[in-house]
Structures are given as C-alpha cells and as structure tokens.
Design a protein around this motif. Structure first.
Motif: not given
Length: 145
Positions: A1-11
């Motif tokens: 599972n990825r943190t919300e911050t990691e997902v936001k950075q990826l997007s």
C-alpha cells in the motif's frame, strides 16, 4: 500500500510528463524544450543527420560517443501490412530539413528488415533530387565473410 502523498506525487509526475514533454521541432526526439539538447548543441555537426526509427535507436548510437552529427527520429517504419505509410511517420519533416539547404549528408541507420529497407528506399528516392549525400550504416556479414 502506498501513502496518499506517494500517490499524489506519482499523479503529479504523470501530469508533468504529459504537459512538459513534447517532440523536438527539428528532429522529433522527446524533449522538455522546443529544441532538444542534441539539436541545440553548437558543437554537433548540424549538416550531418543520422536517420533512426525511434528513440531507443538514437540512444544506442549516442551511447557509443562516436557520432557528432544530429539525428532525425522517424517514429516508425513504412509497413503497408501494418497500415503504416510514409505520411504516418516523420519523413516529410526530414525532407523539409534537407530542403533548407543546410544538410550535406543523410546517414540511414534503419533496421535490416523489409520495412527498414522499404523506408530507406523511399527516403532515398525522395531526397535524391535534392543533391544530398545519402549513406547507410554497415550491417550484417560482408560478402565472402
């Protein structure tokens, strides 16, 4: 599972990839500027163009550090069986570069396939009337080898 911050950075990275990268106006290489670093390099021989199929071919030649000219990336090869014609790849842009009169040699570095040979033949026929020197890279085993 990825943190919300990691997902936001990826997007955000994917969005920047879509908005910040485009094709070089001269050679059709991927660039984050209007003119890529190779085309804008004053130390390169702008009058010698190596024509390749795609970005990976350009990177392979560039990794040898032996070629000091510039490139033109076609973005594919002519392949009637796959529905790819001359107008579907960047041949016209190459012709326009030669017509500008600043090109002395075109080096065709395309694959040794039917599609590669077809594309080389087509390009050579289109450029022949313009008086530019057209060469190909060596490939395969020499006759008598």
């Amino acid at each position: 599972n990825r943190t919300e911050t990691e997902v936001k950075q990826l997007s955000e990275s994917l969005l920047r990839l879509k908005t910040d990268l485009h094709l070089c106006e001269k050679c059709c290489n991927v660039s984050d500027t209007i003119c890529c670093t190779i085309c804008s390099n004053a130390m390169r021989q702008q009058e010698v163009i190596c024509v390749v199929e795609d970005f990976s071919d350009q990177m392979a030649i560039e990794s040898t550090a032996q070629f000091i000219g510039v490139y033109h990336i076609l973005g594919g090869l002519i392949s009637p069986m796959d529905g790819v014609g001359p107008d579907d790849i960047h041949i016209q842009k190459l012709i326009e570069r030669v017509q500008n009169g600043e090109v002395s040699e075109i080096i065709l570095a395309l694959s040794a396939t039917v599609e590669g040979d077809t594309t080389m033949y087509y390009i050579a026929k289109k450029l022949q009337p313009l008086g530019v020197k057209i060469t190909t890279i060596a490939r395969g085993i020499s006759v008598g080898g």
